[in-house]
Design a protein around this motif. Structure first.
Motif, PDB file in Angstrom:
ATOM      1  N   ASN A 270      85.418 111.526 -19.848  1.00 29.91           N
ATOM      2  CA  ASN A 270      84.712 111.114 -21.067  1.00 29.91           C
ATOM      3  C   ASN A 270      85.590 111.237 -22.315  1.00 29.91           C
ATOM      4  O   ASN A 270      85.173 111.797 -23.337  1.00 29.91           O
ATOM      5  CB  ASN A 270      83.409 111.887 -21.244  1.00 29.91           C
ATOM      6  N   LEU A 271      86.796 110.709 -22.223  1.00 27.95           N
ATOM      7  CA  LEU A 271      87.706 110.737 -23.368  1.00 27.95           C
ATOM      8  C   LEU A 271      87.207 109.774 -24.440  1.00 27.95           C
ATOM      9  O   LEU A 271      86.633 108.734 -24.123  1.00 27.95           O
ATOM     10  CB  LEU A 271      89.107 110.318 -22.928  1.00 27.95           C
ATOM     11  N   PRO A 272      87.418 110.111 -25.703  1.00 29.43           N
ATOM     12  CA  PRO A 272      87.013 109.182 -26.764  1.00 29.43           C
ATOM     13  C   PRO A 272      87.816 107.879 -26.674  1.00 29.43           C
ATOM     14  O   PRO A 272      88.951 107.857 -26.191  1.00 29.43           O
ATOM     15  CB  PRO A 272      87.341 109.927 -28.060  1.00 29.43           C
TER      16      PRO A 272
ATOM     17  N   VAL B  60      91.453 107.721 -27.858  1.00 30.79           N
ATOM     18  CA  VAL B  60      92.494 108.252 -26.973  1.00 30.79           C
ATOM     19  C   VAL B  60      92.836 107.233 -25.896  1.00 30.79           C
ATOM     20  O   VAL B  60      94.009 106.926 -25.653  1.00 30.79           O
ATOM     21  CB  VAL B  60      92.039 109.590 -26.339  1.00 30.79           C
ATOM     22  N   THR B  61      91.810 106.689 -25.246  1.00 24.25           N
ATOM     23  CA  THR B  61      92.080 105.720 -24.183  1.00 24.25           C
ATOM     24  C   THR B  61      92.679 104.438 -24.743  1.00 24.25           C
ATOM     25  O   THR B  61      93.466 103.781 -24.066  1.00 24.25           O
ATOM     26  CB  THR B  61      90.803 105.401 -23.386  1.00 24.25           C
ATOM     27  N   ALA B  62      92.328 104.088 -25.986  1.00 23.39           N
ATOM     28  CA  ALA B  62      92.859 102.865 -26.600  1.00 23.39           C
ATOM     29  C   ALA B  62      94.378 102.941 -26.725  1.00 23.39           C
ATOM     30  O   ALA B  62      95.068 101.934 -26.510  1.00 23.39           O
ATOM     31  CB  ALA B  62      92.220 102.629 -27.963  1.00 23.39           C
TER      32      ALA B  62
ATOM     33  N   TYR C 193      96.800 100.302 -24.907  1.00 26.81           N
ATOM     34  CA  TYR C 193      97.758  99.488 -25.664  1.00 26.81           C
ATOM     35  C   TYR C 193      99.163  99.656 -25.104  1.00 26.81           C
ATOM     36  O   TYR C 193      99.906  98.679 -24.965  1.00 26.81           O
ATOM     37  CB  TYR C 193      97.721  99.851 -27.152  1.00 26.81           C
ATOM     38  N   ILE C 194      99.523 100.894 -24.766  1.00 21.52           N
ATOM     39  CA  ILE C 194     100.848 101.170 -24.195  1.00 21.52           C
ATOM     40  C   ILE C 194     101.036 100.432 -22.878  1.00 21.52           C
ATOM     41  O   ILE C 194     102.148 100.008 -22.543  1.00 21.52           O
ATOM     42  CB  ILE C 194     101.052 102.699 -24.023  1.00 21.52           C
ATOM     43  N   ILE C 195      99.955 100.222 -22.155  1.00 20.32           N
ATOM     44  CA  ILE C 195     100.027  99.488 -20.892  1.00 20.32           C
ATOM     45  C   ILE C 195      99.986  97.976 -21.139  1.00 20.32           C
ATOM     46  O   ILE C 195     100.755  97.216 -20.558  1.00 20.32           O
ATOM     47  CB  ILE C 195      98.881  99.915 -19.952  1.00 20.32           C
ATOM     48  N   ALA C 196      99.083  97.531 -22.024  1.00 26.71           N
ATOM     49  CA  ALA C 196      98.866  96.090 -22.221  1.00 26.71           C
ATOM     50  C   ALA C 196     100.028  95.407 -22.928  1.00 26.71           C
ATOM     51  O   ALA C 196     100.424  94.299 -22.536  1.00 26.71           O
ATOM     52  CB  ALA C 196      97.572  95.868 -23.005  1.00 26.71           C
TER      53      ALA C 196
ATOM     54  N   CYS D 240      87.039  98.737 -25.823  1.00 23.83           N
ATOM     55  CA  CYS D 240      86.297  99.795 -26.518  1.00 23.83           C
ATOM     56  C   CYS D 240      84.876  99.337 -26.835  1.00 23.83           C
ATOM     57  O   CYS D 240      83.931 100.108 -26.714  1.00 23.83           O
ATOM     58  CB  CYS D 240      87.017 100.209 -27.803  1.00 23.83           C
ATOM     59  N   GLN D 241      84.723  98.067 -27.222  1.00 26.72           N
ATOM     60  CA  GLN D 241      83.386  97.543 -27.508  1.00 26.72           C
ATOM     61  C   GLN D 241      82.544  97.509 -26.244  1.00 26.72           C
ATOM     62  O   GLN D 241      81.367  97.852 -26.267  1.00 26.72           O
ATOM     63  CB  GLN D 241      83.471  96.147 -28.129  1.00 26.72           C
ATOM     64  N   ASN D 242      83.141  97.106 -25.131  1.00 21.40           N
ATOM     65  CA  ASN D 242      82.412  97.087 -23.861  1.00 21.40           C
ATOM     66  C   ASN D 242      82.024  98.494 -23.436  1.00 21.40           C
ATOM     67  O   ASN D 242      80.956  98.708 -22.880  1.00 21.40           O
ATOM     68  CB  ASN D 242      83.242  96.415 -22.769  1.00 21.40           C
ATOM     69  N   LYS D 243      82.901  99.467 -23.703  1.00 15.54           N
ATOM     70  CA  LYS D 243      82.595 100.851 -23.355  1.00 15.54           C
ATOM     71  C   LYS D 243      81.425 101.345 -24.207  1.00 15.54           C
ATOM     72  O   LYS D 243      80.524 102.010 -23.706  1.00 15.54           O
ATOM     73  CB  LYS D 243      83.821 101.748 -23.567  1.00 15.54           C
TER      74      LYS D 243
END
Length: 169
Positions: free
Chosen positions: A94-96, A99-101, A105-108, A159-162
């Motif tokens: 359940n990371l905010p 943090v996951t963004a 981004y680093i992956i995308a 993030c919007q979908n989450k």
């Protein structure tokens, strides 16, 4: 560098130059050494330019993606869980979204950049967009900018979908 020169000297001292080219090469190396100059140019002596930075990042991103696929593929083949289980495990933290963004981004960004820049390089192979250095720079900045925007759009969308999924649950 001194180790290389020392190795070259040691190898040379053991055997005399056999050809005039070898003699010329040895004399050149000794002149460069006397002037404390590098044997070959190094990236640190060049002014950074967009062309070689994008080319280098294209190669690095390709290698990193290939390595990730290799290690990930072997890892998920050997480990007792699969990719879906791993993703659900991370989601369980359940990371905010902030943090996951960052990680998304680093992956995308490298994936999108590598794809778009690969298309750009295919155009170069067809002699498109290489008439002058201005065109090369414009296409480089375009690829870089579009990659950043698309990666950002992907992250914002996720993030919007989450957030929608959290509200409906």
């Amino acid at each position: 560098m001194q180790a290389i020169t020392k190795h070259v000297m040691t190898a040379f001292e053991r055997s005399e130059a056999k050809t005039p080219i070898q003699k010329f090469g040895w004399e050149y190396l000794m002149k460069q050494r006397a002037k404390n100059r590098p044997i070959a140019p190094h990236l640190t002596i060049y002014q950074p330019q967009l062309t070689w930075m994008l080319s280098g990042f294209h190669r690095i991103s390709g290698c990193v993606m290939a390595g990730t696929l290799l290690v990930g593929g072997i890892g998920f083949a050997v480990l007792p869980f699969d990719f879906t289980t791993f993703v659900e495990y991370i989601r369980g933290w359940n990371l905010p979204c902030a943090v996951t963004a960052v990680f998304k981004y680093i992956i995308a960004f490298p994936i999108i950049f590598h794809t778009l820049n690969g298309i750009r390089f295919l155009g170069f192979d067809l002699a498109k967009g290489v008439d002058n250095i201005g065109q090369v720079y414009k296409s480089g900045w375009l690829v870089f900018g579009v990659s950043a925007v698309i990666a950002l759009a992907i992250v914002i969308n996720s993030c919007q979908n989450k957030n929608k999924a959290v509200k409906t649950a």
